[in-house]
Design a protein around this motif. Structure first.
Motif, mmCIF file in Angstrom:
data_model
loop_
_atom_site.group_PDB
_atom_site.id
_atom_site.type_symbol
_atom_site.label_atom_id
_atom_site.label_comp_id
_atom_site.label_asym_id
_atom_site.label_seq_id
_atom_site.Cartn_x
_atom_site.Cartn_y
_atom_site.Cartn_z
ATOM 1 N N LEU A 57 0.852 -1.241 0.070
ATOM 2 C CA LEU A 57 0.153 0.165 0.007
ATOM 3 C C LEU A 57 0.974 1.179 0.028
ATOM 4 N N ALA A 85 -2.336 6.730 0.184
ATOM 5 C CA ALA A 85 -3.455 6.920 1.260
ATOM 6 C C ALA A 85 -3.932 8.056 1.255
ATOM 7 N N VAL A 133 -10.646 -3.769 -1.815
ATOM 8 C CA VAL A 133 -9.332 -4.057 -1.600
ATOM 9 C C VAL A 133 -9.033 -5.399 -1.625
ATOM 10 N N VAL A 152 -6.824 4.304 -1.942
ATOM 11 C CA VAL A 152 -5.400 3.727 -1.465
ATOM 12 C C VAL A 152 -4.874 3.283 -2.968
ATOM 13 N N LEU A 172 -2.463 0.520 -4.516
ATOM 14 C CA LEU A 172 -1.619 -0.883 -4.340
ATOM 15 C C LEU A 172 -0.980 -1.335 -5.394
#
Length: 383
Positions: A7, A10, A88, A214, A216
């Protein structure tokens, strides 16, 4: 060997009433913030996952259109309150399979446009849903759990109120939280009754807007701030419960947590900080035990010893949780990931959990007649 998922970015908007902003404004603010945080350009995104409950058809594409991101795969995800966490989870699966290298995940909701009121357990099918026929709502379900808990554990309503006091105290330190005023046990207990034993200050706010995002990736990372890795990611659905079910047994959350712990190669004793689904005060107590933070029957003692407050052994909901931060459904699961990432990178100014290395998020979603919950998700992150 499956690649590690990191991650790297954010961001979130304040959770509040945003009468002057559209859902598109909120989403783009969070998404662009996460991309800046990750140092990732728009054309580096291989796929997107958009979590929302009440926004309607192809919402993700509509929200991203004006940013010019119209080519990559975009998945719209709805799984009630667990929508963001489910998005997610799906993104992590795709990254580990090598389908993509870098993805953007966001959740958004604008509940103030709905005008308030309780959120239905499921579709209002009064022919097949015996709970709907009886007028059952989420506050009443949790109120029954609260009454049963206090009876079986020989506790007073002050125990439930202490959850609200703790999380409001944490929320007062979070500039992005909707409710930033500390409260006392007396204020919680004297607030407007909702469903015995729950009072207004023991229920998460139902009028709130917000977005969280977020980034990733499985790409190699440059040296810099601590690298947040997704160590475990699990989503489960609820079992049909035949006969009289135990309403204090959060079986779906315990089952999902076991899967996440197994993936991470860790146990509850390794967790330093937790963001969990405290839609109502009683929920947090039940999840202490389901997540293994407390042994069965000892959740109240864990709270009373101060172990779940900032400065305690395993702070729970340092963001303020749903009770203080707010609960814009589709955004909640992603916002939990944002908070844990900030905690692990020592960026949670004013509410930092010192020395946090392992964080856990837990989010449940929906209620169906005869089923514990429709969905549950648990993620474990580490640096």
């Amino acid at each position: 060997m499956k690649p590690d998922v990191f991650l790297t970015g954010a961001a979130m908007t304040p959770f509040a009433r945003h009468d002057d902003q559209s859902m598109q404004d909120l989403t783009q603010s969070a998404a662009l913030g996460a991309l800046r945080d990750a140092g990732v350009a728009l054309d580096e995104i291989d796929a997107m996952y958009a979590a929302n409950v009440y926004g309607g058809m192809v919402l993700g594409q509509v929200l991203m259109r004006d940013l010019g991101i119209t080519g990559p795969a975009l998945y719209n995800v709805e799984n009630a309150c667990a929508s963001g966490a489910t998005a997610v989870h799906l993104a992590c699966q795709a990254l580990r399979l090598g389908l993509y290298e870098t993805v953007l995940v966001w959740g958004v909701e604008q509940l103030t446009k709905l005008g308030g009121g309780t959120i239905p357990l499921q579709r209002n099918d009064y022919k097949t849903d015996r709970y709907a026929r009886q007028g059952m709502t989420l506050p009443t379900v949790y109120a029954m759990r609260g009454m049963r808990y206090l009876h079986e554990r020989n506790e007073g309503p002050e125990l439930l109120a202490q959850i609200a006091v703790k999380n409001r105290r944490h929320g007062a330190r979070n500039p992005l939280a909707q409710q930033r005023k500390p409260v006392t046990v007396e204020e919680v207990l004297s607030s407007r009754p909702v469903a015995e034993p729950l009072t207004l200050l023991q229920c998460c706010p139902s009028l709130v807007d917000g977005a969280a995002a977020v980034v990733l990736t499985t790409k190699p990372l440059a040296d810099g701030r601590p690298k947040v890795r997704i160590l475990g990611s699990a989503v489960q659905s609820g079992h049909i419960e035949a006969g009289c079910d135990n309403i204090l047994d959060a079986e779906i959350t315990a089952r999902t947590a076991r899967l996440a712990y197994e993936q991470a190669g860790l146990g509850p004793e390794d967790v330093d900080v937790v963001e969990l689904h405290d839609a109502f005060t009683i929920a947090e107590l039940l999840y202490y035990e389901a997540l293994g933070l407390a042994r069965p029957g000892e959740a109240g003692d864990l709270l009373r010893r101060g172990e779940t407050q900032l400065g305690g052994r395993v702070p729970v909901n340092p963001s303020g949780g749903l009770l203080a931060k707010g609960h814009p459904l589709g955004a909640t699961g992603v916002a939990q990931m944002v908070e844990i990432a900030w905690q692990l990178q020592e960026r949670a100014e004013g509410r930092q959990v010192e020395g946090a290395r392992i964080g856990l998020t837990q989010c449940t979603g929906g209620g169906i007649a005869g089923v514990d919950h429709a969905a549950s998700s648990v993620h474990i992150l580490g640096v």
